[in-house]
Design a protein around this motif. Structure first.
Motif, PDB file in Angstrom:
ATOM      1  N   THR A 143      16.886 -15.863 -48.376  1.00 48.57           N
ATOM      2  CA  THR A 143      15.639 -15.445 -47.747  1.00 48.57           C
ATOM      3  C   THR A 143      14.942 -16.633 -47.090  1.00 48.57           C
ATOM      4  OG1 THR A 143      15.348 -13.727 -49.438  1.00 48.57           O
ATOM      5  CG2 THR A 143      13.417 -14.318 -48.114  1.00 48.57           C
ATOM      6  N   VAL A 144      14.745 -16.551 -45.797  1.00 46.49           N
ATOM      7  CA  VAL A 144      14.043 -17.616 -45.071  1.00 46.49           C
ATOM      8  C   VAL A 144      12.547 -17.484 -45.332  1.00 46.49           C
ATOM      9  CG1 VAL A 144      13.509 -18.564 -42.799  1.00 46.49           C
ATOM     10  CG2 VAL A 144      15.818 -17.760 -43.310  1.00 46.49           C
ATOM     11  N   ARG A 145      11.942 -18.619 -45.657  1.00 51.55           N
ATOM     12  CA  ARG A 145      10.512 -18.625 -45.953  1.00 51.55           C
ATOM     13  C   ARG A 145       9.678 -19.248 -44.844  1.00 51.55           C
ATOM     14  NH1 ARG A 145      10.827 -20.699 -52.280  1.00 51.55           N
ATOM     15  NH2 ARG A 145      11.288 -18.658 -53.220  1.00 51.55           N
ATOM     16  N   ASP A 146      10.229 -20.277 -44.201  1.00 51.78           N
ATOM     17  CA  ASP A 146       9.436 -20.997 -43.211  1.00 51.78           C
ATOM     18  C   ASP A 146      10.364 -21.862 -42.379  1.00 51.78           C
ATOM     19  OD1 ASP A 146       7.248 -21.895 -41.829  1.00 51.78           O
ATOM     20  OD2 ASP A 146       6.204 -22.738 -43.561  1.00 51.78           O
ATOM     21  N   VAL A 147       9.835 -22.337 -41.267  1.00 46.47           N
ATOM     22  CA  VAL A 147      10.561 -23.332 -40.482  1.00 46.47           C
ATOM     23  C   VAL A 147      10.111 -24.718 -40.914  1.00 46.47           C
ATOM     24  CG1 VAL A 147      10.897 -21.822 -38.491  1.00 46.47           C
ATOM     25  CG2 VAL A 147       8.839 -23.244 -38.618  1.00 46.47           C
ATOM     26  N   ARG A 148      10.994 -25.703 -40.730  1.00 45.65           N
ATOM     27  CA  ARG A 148      10.687 -27.096 -41.063  1.00 45.65           C
ATOM     28  C   ARG A 148      10.416 -27.845 -39.766  1.00 45.65           C
ATOM     29  NH1 ARG A 148      12.835 -28.763 -46.160  1.00 45.65           N
ATOM     30  NH2 ARG A 148      13.199 -30.861 -45.333  1.00 45.65           N
ATOM     31  N   THR A 149       9.351 -28.634 -39.754  1.00 42.24           N
ATOM     32  CA  THR A 149       9.000 -29.381 -38.557  1.00 42.24           C
ATOM     33  C   THR A 149       8.819 -30.856 -38.879  1.00 42.24           C
ATOM     34  OG1 THR A 149       6.634 -28.963 -38.898  1.00 42.24           O
ATOM     35  CG2 THR A 149       7.849 -27.388 -37.533  1.00 42.24           C
ATOM     36  N   ASP A 150       8.961 -31.685 -37.836  1.00 43.85           N
ATOM     37  CA  ASP A 150       8.672 -33.113 -38.007  1.00 43.85           C
ATOM     38  C   ASP A 150       7.207 -33.368 -37.673  1.00 43.85           C
ATOM     39  OD1 ASP A 150       8.485 -33.082 -35.259  1.00 43.85           O
ATOM     40  OD2 ASP A 150      10.390 -34.101 -34.919  1.00 43.85           O
ATOM     41  N   THR A 151       6.800 -34.625 -37.676  1.00 43.32           N
ATOM     42  CA  THR A 151       5.392 -34.961 -37.453  1.00 43.32           C
ATOM     43  C   THR A 151       4.920 -34.598 -36.050  1.00 43.32           C
ATOM     44  OG1 THR A 151       6.062 -37.211 -36.854  1.00 43.32           O
ATOM     45  CG2 THR A 151       5.412 -36.819 -39.154  1.00 43.32           C
TER      46      THR A 151
ATOM     47  N   VAL B 192      11.244 -16.067 -38.655  1.00 45.44           N
ATOM     48  CA  VAL B 192      11.308 -17.294 -37.856  1.00 45.44           C
ATOM     49  C   VAL B 192      10.227 -17.281 -36.785  1.00 45.44           C
ATOM     50  CG1 VAL B 192      12.706 -18.628 -36.235  1.00 45.44           C
ATOM     51  CG2 VAL B 192      13.753 -17.682 -38.298  1.00 45.44           C
ATOM     52  N   ARG B 193      10.102 -16.177 -36.081  1.00 43.81           N
ATOM     53  CA  ARG B 193       9.092 -16.068 -35.028  1.00 43.81           C
ATOM     54  C   ARG B 193       7.680 -16.219 -35.604  1.00 43.81           C
ATOM     55  NH1 ARG B 193       9.475 -10.592 -33.128  1.00 43.81           N
ATOM     56  NH2 ARG B 193       8.016 -10.201 -34.819  1.00 43.81           N
ATOM     57  N   THR B 194       7.424 -15.538 -36.720  1.00 37.47           N
ATOM     58  CA  THR B 194       6.103 -15.615 -37.346  1.00 37.47           C
ATOM     59  C   THR B 194       5.805 -17.031 -37.814  1.00 37.47           C
ATOM     60  OG1 THR B 194       6.249 -13.307 -38.057  1.00 37.47           O
ATOM     61  CG2 THR B 194       4.668 -14.707 -39.203  1.00 37.47           C
ATOM     62  N   SER B 195       6.810 -17.674 -38.441  1.00 37.80           N
ATOM     63  CA  SER B 195       6.616 -19.033 -38.949  1.00 37.80           C
ATOM     64  C   SER B 195       6.339 -20.019 -37.820  1.00 37.80           C
ATOM     65  CB  SER B 195       7.840 -19.483 -39.736  1.00 37.80           C
ATOM     66  OG  SER B 195       8.061 -18.646 -40.859  1.00 37.80           O
ATOM     67  N   ALA B 196       6.899 -19.749 -36.660  1.00 36.17           N
ATOM     68  CA  ALA B 196       6.681 -20.623 -35.506  1.00 36.17           C
ATOM     69  C   ALA B 196       5.381 -20.305 -34.779  1.00 36.17           C
ATOM     70  CB  ALA B 196       7.856 -20.511 -34.543  1.00 36.17           C
ATOM     71  N   GLY B 197       4.659 -19.284 -35.247  1.00 38.46           N
ATOM     72  CA  GLY B 197       3.377 -18.955 -34.649  1.00 38.46           C
ATOM     73  C   GLY B 197       3.472 -18.261 -33.307  1.00 38.46           C
ATOM     74  N   ILE B 198       4.562 -17.516 -33.085  1.00 43.66           N
ATOM     75  CA  ILE B 198       4.765 -16.828 -31.811  1.00 43.66           C
ATOM     76  C   ILE B 198       4.429 -15.355 -31.963  1.00 43.66           C
ATOM     77  CG2 ILE B 198       6.463 -16.209 -30.041  1.00 43.66           C
ATOM     78  CD1 ILE B 198       7.997 -18.747 -30.804  1.00 43.66           C
ATOM     79  N   ASP B 199       3.576 -14.843 -31.102  1.00 43.47           N
ATOM     80  CA  ASP B 199       3.173 -13.441 -31.144  1.00 43.47           C
ATOM     81  C   ASP B 199       4.288 -12.559 -30.573  1.00 43.47           C
ATOM     82  OD1 ASP B 199       1.793 -10.920 -29.841  1.00 43.47           O
ATOM     83  OD2 ASP B 199       0.358 -11.705 -31.311  1.00 43.47           O
ATOM     84  N   PRO B 200       4.597 -11.423 -31.211  1.00 45.80           N
ATOM     85  CA  PRO B 200       5.689 -10.579 -30.715  1.00 45.80           C
ATOM     86  C   PRO B 200       5.373  -9.854 -29.420  1.00 45.80           C
ATOM     87  CG  PRO B 200       4.591  -9.513 -32.553  1.00 45.80           C
ATOM     88  CD  PRO B 200       4.028 -10.904 -32.473  1.00 45.80           C
ATOM     89  N   GLY B 201       4.113  -9.813 -29.023  1.00 50.95           N
ATOM     90  CA  GLY B 201       3.754  -9.179 -27.758  1.00 50.95           C
ATOM     91  C   GLY B 201       4.054  -7.698 -27.711  1.00 50.95           C
ATOM     92  N   LEU B 202       3.747  -6.976 -28.805  1.00 52.65           N
ATOM     93  CA  LEU B 202       4.071  -5.557 -28.880  1.00 52.65           C
ATOM     94  C   LEU B 202       3.158  -4.710 -28.002  1.00 52.65           C
ATOM     95  CD1 LEU B 202       4.715  -5.165 -32.724  1.00 52.65           C
ATOM     96  CD2 LEU B 202       6.416  -5.323 -30.896  1.00 52.65           C
ATOM     97  N   PHE B 203       3.746  -3.696 -27.391  1.00 52.95           N
ATOM     98  CA  PHE B 203       2.996  -2.704 -26.638  1.00 52.95           C
ATOM     99  C   PHE B 203       2.771  -1.473 -27.524  1.00 52.95           C
ATOM    100  CE2 PHE B 203       5.728  -4.953 -23.562  1.00 52.95           C
ATOM    101  CZ  PHE B 203       4.764  -5.471 -22.717  1.00 52.95           C
TER     102      PHE B 203
END
Length: 417
Positions: free
Chosen positions: A132-140, A175-186
């Motif tokens: 189960t993916v929980r979050d993305v990992r980012t650098d500084t 992944v999309r949610t963790s990256a802060g990207i809106d799905p743009g649903l209609f």
């Protein structure tokens, strides 16, 4: 708490059609790829059953078509609906400009297992189910460098380090949610209720039935079951459930008494039905440093025209070429993945626009179809086969849905075998 670290050049999250195809293509091209899947097995509920001629062509280019055709499936060579009891042929696949004049209807588990098995023949591929993916990992600097996950079988937290995370984890992408990207649903004016019935109980000679009392869809999947879809107005399902299952069956009986009879014998109430969220969407961005979204994670398709699977597979084919060229030629930070959106967005926007238009037309029929005199409806049904082939707009929509983006082709030059 125990934690381990896995490394791969590319980590693909989600073993749906897009993720599995991409992982197979990358593995066959010598890229070190990890495929991460939340579910423990392939035997779970999927709702994307259609594989149009465009996808069949791509399967052939991947050297997978023979394997696919060995799986349980139904071949569709004529798209037809029943309108007020009159059968309308919407599409004769032989009239399409393709070497593959048919569509396939099949359930996904066996196909996904086949793709994973083929990818597993390469030492540079690893499969991680029950993870189960929980979050993305980012650098500084905010660049994505991997994912954080939980291996439920091992009882361990897992850190995946990679040059690129591919989010192929569907409509509700973590992944999309963790990256802060809106799905743009209609908003969608219609919803779809799914249930399965034994194939032998229903005499379904068309892919759907449109009547003054509603719309039913029929999908044979090559096995013992027939998938049934019942169209409802958006937000109507709670009131239908409140009225009770018998009242629901009566609604179905007004359209197809055979289906209603089989429901009484085979279904255990509403628990054997599923409301499918059909709202389409297009995320604002599909890529960033170290991240690429494909399939429903990037652009959520509705069931209209059975476009979810074709779009995801086309995405995977294009992503494969971009990723391999970046990783094997430049060996630098992935910059070319930004080209993915520029390549795909026009076609995807066209598909989503036509799906939304189709949903609006269906909603209009649900609201006003009951007022159409049966004689007029049957007259429309009889003339439709003469009008449809000569309508440029209708034909364009049908060809786009059936053949997909014909400029997309598998880049076999990257294959190592």
């Amino acid at each position: 708490m125990r934690e381990r670290t896995e490394t791969a050049e590319v980590v693909v999250v989600g073993c749906g059609p897009g993720g599995a195809v991409l992982a197979y293509l990358l593995a066959r091209s010598g890229i070190d790829v990890a495929l991460v899947e939340r579910a423990a097995t392939f035997e779970r509920e999927y709702r994307g059953f259609g594989w149009n001629p465009g996808v069949v062509r791509l399967f052939d280019e991947m050297d997978l078509l023979d394997d696919v055709l060995d799986l349980a499936h139904e071949t569709v060579t004529d798209g037809a609906f029943s309108l007020y009891g009159e059968e309308i042929s919407v599409l004769d696949f032989d009239l399409l400009d393709t070497d593959y004049p048919y569509a396939l209807m099949m359930e996904q588990p066996a196909l996904l297992e086949c793709l994973v098995d083929r990818a597993s023949s390469y030492d540079n591929f690893t499969f991680h189910p029950s993870t189960t993916v929980r979050d993305v990992r980012t650098d500084t600097a905010g660049r994505i460098q991997g994912i954080e996950a939980r291996d439920r079988d091992a009882g361990e937290d897992v850190a995946f380090e990679t040059q690129c995370v591919v989010g192929a984890d569907g409509r509700y992408s973590t992944v999309r949610t963790s990256a802060g990207i809106d799905p743009g649903l209609f908003e969608s004016p219609v919803d779809l209720v799914w249930f399965k019935l034994p194939r032998g109980d229903i005499d379904a000679t068309t892919q759907g039935r449109i009547d003054r009392d509603g719309v039913l869809l029929y999908f044979g999947l090559g096995g013992d079951d027939l998938q049934i879809g019942y169209l409802v107005r958006s937000g109507e399902w709670p009131s239908i459930k409140q009225a009770g299952f018998d009242a629901f069956r009566e609604r179905i009986a007004e359209i197809d008494p055979q289906v209603a009879s089989a429901m009484a014998a085979q279904l255990d109430g509403f628990r054997d039905t599923t409301l499918l969220d059909v709202a389409p969407g297009i995320a604002d961005t599909w890529s960033s440093d170290g991240l690429l979204l494909i399939g429903d994670a990037a652009h959520t398709a509705s069931p209209i025209g059975a476009q979810g699977n074709p779009l995801a597979v086309e995405d995977a084919v294009i992503a494969h070429s971009l990723l391999v060229e970046e990783l094997t030629i430049t060996e630098e930070i992935l910059e070319r993945i930004g080209e993915f959106g520029a390549r795909r967005r026009p076609h995807v926007e066209q598909i989503i626009s036509r799906q939304r238009r189709g949903a609006a037309n269906l909603a209009y029929w649900l609201d006003y179809g009951g007022y159409v005199p049966p004689r007029l409806a049957r007259g429309m049904a009889k003339t439709a086969p003469l009008i449809v082939p000569h309508s440029k707009s209708v034909r364009s929509t049908i060809e786009t849905f059936a053949l997909g983006d014909r400029s997309v082709s598998v880049d076999r030059s990257h294959f190592t075998d």
